[in-house]
Design a protein around this motif. Structure first.
Motif, PDB file in Angstrom:
ATOM      1  N   MET A 101      15.670  10.532 -11.343  1.00  0.00           N
ATOM      2  CA  MET A 101      16.514   9.526 -11.952  1.00  0.00           C
ATOM      3  C   MET A 101      16.482   9.701 -13.459  1.00  0.00           C
ATOM      4  SD  MET A 101      17.029   5.736 -10.976  1.00  0.00           S
ATOM      5  CE  MET A 101      18.589   5.158 -11.522  1.00  0.00           C
ATOM      6  N   GLN A 102      17.614   9.537 -14.093  1.00  0.00           N
ATOM      7  CA  GLN A 102      17.745   9.728 -15.525  1.00  0.00           C
ATOM      8  C   GLN A 102      17.036   8.627 -16.299  1.00  0.00           C
ATOM      9  OE1 GLN A 102      21.670  10.706 -16.562  1.00  0.00           O
ATOM     10  NE2 GLN A 102      21.404  10.334 -18.720  1.00  0.00           N
ATOM     11  N   ASP A 103      16.376   9.013 -17.383  1.00  0.00           N
ATOM     12  CA  ASP A 103      15.677   8.074 -18.254  1.00  0.00           C
ATOM     13  C   ASP A 103      16.704   7.211 -18.981  1.00  0.00           C
ATOM     14  OD1 ASP A 103      13.224   7.244 -19.038  1.00  0.00           O
ATOM     15  OD2 ASP A 103      13.030   8.668 -20.688  1.00  0.00           O
ATOM     16  N   GLN A 104      16.662   5.908 -18.787  1.00  0.00           N
ATOM     17  CA  GLN A 104      17.611   5.004 -19.429  1.00  0.00           C
ATOM     18  C   GLN A 104      16.979   4.375 -20.666  1.00  0.00           C
ATOM     19  OE1 GLN A 104      20.899   4.609 -18.542  1.00  0.00           O
ATOM     20  NE2 GLN A 104      20.375   6.327 -17.234  1.00  0.00           N
ATOM     21  N   PRO A 105      17.790   4.122 -21.703  1.00  0.00           N
ATOM     22  CA  PRO A 105      17.245   3.506 -22.903  1.00  0.00           C
ATOM     23  C   PRO A 105      16.775   2.081 -22.632  1.00  0.00           C
ATOM     24  CG  PRO A 105      19.647   3.679 -23.022  1.00  0.00           C
ATOM     25  CD  PRO A 105      19.217   4.370 -21.764  1.00  0.00           C
ATOM     26  N   THR A 106      15.770   1.665 -23.388  1.00  0.00           N
ATOM     27  CA  THR A 106      15.247   0.317 -23.213  1.00  0.00           C
ATOM     28  C   THR A 106      15.759  -0.630 -24.294  1.00  0.00           C
ATOM     29  OG1 THR A 106      13.285   0.916 -24.482  1.00  0.00           O
ATOM     30  CG2 THR A 106      13.147   1.115 -22.078  1.00  0.00           C
ATOM     31  N   THR A 107      16.396  -0.105 -25.323  1.00  0.00           N
ATOM     32  CA  THR A 107      16.952  -0.937 -26.382  1.00  0.00           C
ATOM     33  C   THR A 107      18.430  -1.199 -26.098  1.00  0.00           C
ATOM     34  OG1 THR A 107      17.474   1.012 -27.689  1.00  0.00           O
ATOM     35  CG2 THR A 107      15.351  -0.035 -28.106  1.00  0.00           C
ATOM     36  N   PRO A 108      18.989  -2.276 -26.661  1.00  0.00           N
ATOM     37  CA  PRO A 108      20.405  -2.536 -26.423  1.00  0.00           C
ATOM     38  C   PRO A 108      21.268  -1.414 -27.000  1.00  0.00           C
ATOM     39  CG  PRO A 108      19.440  -4.196 -27.905  1.00  0.00           C
ATOM     40  CD  PRO A 108      18.362  -3.247 -27.522  1.00  0.00           C
ATOM     41  N   PRO A 156      26.833   8.154 -17.936  1.00  0.00           N
ATOM     42  CA  PRO A 156      26.664   9.435 -18.636  1.00  0.00           C
ATOM     43  C   PRO A 156      26.281  10.555 -17.686  1.00  0.00           C
ATOM     44  CG  PRO A 156      24.719   8.086 -18.916  1.00  0.00           C
ATOM     45  CD  PRO A 156      25.714   7.255 -18.137  1.00  0.00           C
ATOM     46  N   PRO A 157      26.603  11.791 -18.065  1.00  0.00           N
ATOM     47  CA  PRO A 157      26.147  12.933 -17.272  1.00  0.00           C
ATOM     48  C   PRO A 157      24.657  13.167 -17.495  1.00  0.00           C
ATOM     49  CG  PRO A 157      27.298  13.687 -19.231  1.00  0.00           C
ATOM     50  CD  PRO A 157      27.416  12.189 -19.208  1.00  0.00           C
ATOM     51  N   GLU A 158      24.069  14.009 -16.698  1.00  0.00           N
ATOM     52  CA  GLU A 158      22.657  14.358 -16.814  1.00  0.00           C
ATOM     53  C   GLU A 158      22.361  14.840 -18.235  1.00  0.00           C
ATOM     54  OE1 GLU A 158      18.831  14.653 -15.581  1.00  0.00           O
ATOM     55  OE2 GLU A 158      20.481  13.976 -14.325  1.00  0.00           O
ATOM     56  N   GLY A 159      21.266  14.367 -18.797  1.00  0.00           N
ATOM     57  CA  GLY A 159      20.858  14.781 -20.131  1.00  0.00           C
ATOM     58  C   GLY A 159      21.415  13.926 -21.261  1.00  0.00           C
ATOM     59  N   VAL A 160      22.300  12.989 -20.932  1.00  0.00           N
ATOM     60  CA  VAL A 160      22.884  12.097 -21.931  1.00  0.00           C
ATOM     61  C   VAL A 160      22.437  10.683 -21.589  1.00  0.00           C
ATOM     62  CG1 VAL A 160      25.043  11.187 -22.892  1.00  0.00           C
ATOM     63  CG2 VAL A 160      24.866  13.609 -22.305  1.00  0.00           C
ATOM     64  N   ARG A 161      21.900   9.972 -22.577  1.00  0.00           N
ATOM     65  CA  ARG A 161      21.411   8.612 -22.325  1.00  0.00           C
ATOM     66  C   ARG A 161      22.544   7.602 -22.290  1.00  0.00           C
ATOM     67  NH1 ARG A 161      16.106   7.167 -25.500  1.00  0.00           N
ATOM     68  NH2 ARG A 161      15.762   5.960 -23.623  1.00  0.00           N
ATOM     69  N   LEU A 162      23.470   7.717 -23.231  1.00  0.00           N
ATOM     70  CA  LEU A 162      24.613   6.808 -23.304  1.00  0.00           C
ATOM     71  C   LEU A 162      25.866   7.615 -23.585  1.00  0.00           C
ATOM     72  CD1 LEU A 162      23.127   4.029 -25.647  1.00  0.00           C
ATOM     73  CD2 LEU A 162      23.549   3.820 -23.189  1.00  0.00           C
ATOM     74  N   ILE A 219      31.419   8.988 -27.912  1.00  0.00           N
ATOM     75  CA  ILE A 219      30.132   8.817 -28.572  1.00  0.00           C
ATOM     76  C   ILE A 219      29.064   9.082 -27.527  1.00  0.00           C
ATOM     77  CG2 ILE A 219      28.540   7.153 -29.619  1.00  0.00           C
ATOM     78  CD1 ILE A 219      31.031   5.733 -30.778  1.00  0.00           C
ATOM     79  N   THR A 220      28.102   9.919 -27.880  1.00  0.00           N
ATOM     80  CA  THR A 220      26.986  10.192 -26.980  1.00  0.00           C
ATOM     81  C   THR A 220      25.671   9.893 -27.691  1.00  0.00           C
ATOM     82  OG1 THR A 220      26.786  12.508 -27.647  1.00  0.00           O
ATOM     83  CG2 THR A 220      28.210  12.034 -25.757  1.00  0.00           C
ATOM     84  N   VAL A 221      24.684   9.509 -26.900  1.00  0.00           N
ATOM     85  CA  VAL A 221      23.324   9.340 -27.398  1.00  0.00           C
ATOM     86  C   VAL A 221      22.426  10.184 -26.507  1.00  0.00           C
ATOM     87  CG1 VAL A 221      21.406   7.723 -27.733  1.00  0.00           C
ATOM     88  CG2 VAL A 221      23.757   7.005 -28.278  1.00  0.00           C
ATOM     89  N   THR A 222      21.630  11.030 -27.139  1.00  0.00           N
ATOM     90  CA  THR A 222      20.688  11.873 -26.401  1.00  0.00           C
ATOM     91  C   THR A 222      19.290  11.684 -26.970  1.00  0.00           C
ATOM     92  OG1 THR A 222      21.085  13.760 -27.857  1.00  0.00           O
ATOM     93  CG2 THR A 222      22.425  13.625 -25.847  1.00  0.00           C
TER      94      THR A 222
END
Length: 144
Positions: free
Chosen positions: A1-8, A21-27, A42-45
């Motif tokens: 399972m992909q690591d999800q961010p804990t901050t808003p 998001p695809p694999e390797g991208v958090r947002l 916009i991507t967040v990794t």
């Protein structure tokens, strides 16, 4: 399972939406669908940097961008502080799908050996329209 961010998540530009998001991208956020061949995003990794320090991580990142993005042209690079850590922002252009001119603005910071990056990519002709809202997104981003 992909690591999800804990901050808003950061604040998005008007009309943009968060999508799975695809694999390797958090947002991943997408702009409203336009008429062109490229949809602004916009991507967040967050990726482990191993033993690389901040400077070596970014030198390697710049080399990878040159290799991966056709016509990659750096425009601006500045040092910042994000979350109390040494950080940076880059602005660059490159050739996207179908030869579309794209502008990429990217913020990056290393926190405890993890490289956090927020990247906004838009068609170059739309950059002036989206830039102030993308900047707002970057200022509301919490890379942790």
């Amino acid at each position: 399972m992909q690591d999800q961010p804990t901050t808003p998540p950061p604040t998005l530009p008007d009309g943009w939406e968060w999508v799975d998001p695809p694999e390797g991208v958090r947002l991943l956020a997408l702009a409203p669908a336009g008429t062109g061949t490229f949809r602004a995003n916009i991507t967040v990794t967050a990726q482990t940097n191993g033993d690389l320090g901040f400077r070596d991580w970014q030198v390697g990142s710049e080399m990878a961008l040159v290799e991966m993005l056709p016509g990659y042209t750096p425009i601006d690079l500045e040092r910042l502080t994000i979350a109390g850590q040494e950080a940076g922002r880059r602005l660059a252009m490159y050739d996207g799908p179908g030869g579309a001119a794209l502008t990429m603005e990217q913020w990056f910071v290393d926190i405890d050996g993890v490289g956090h990056t927020l990247t906004a990519t838009v068609p170059t002709g739309d950059y002036a329209t989206w830039a102030p809202q993308i900047d707002r997104t970057a200022t509301t981003w919490s890379p942790a």
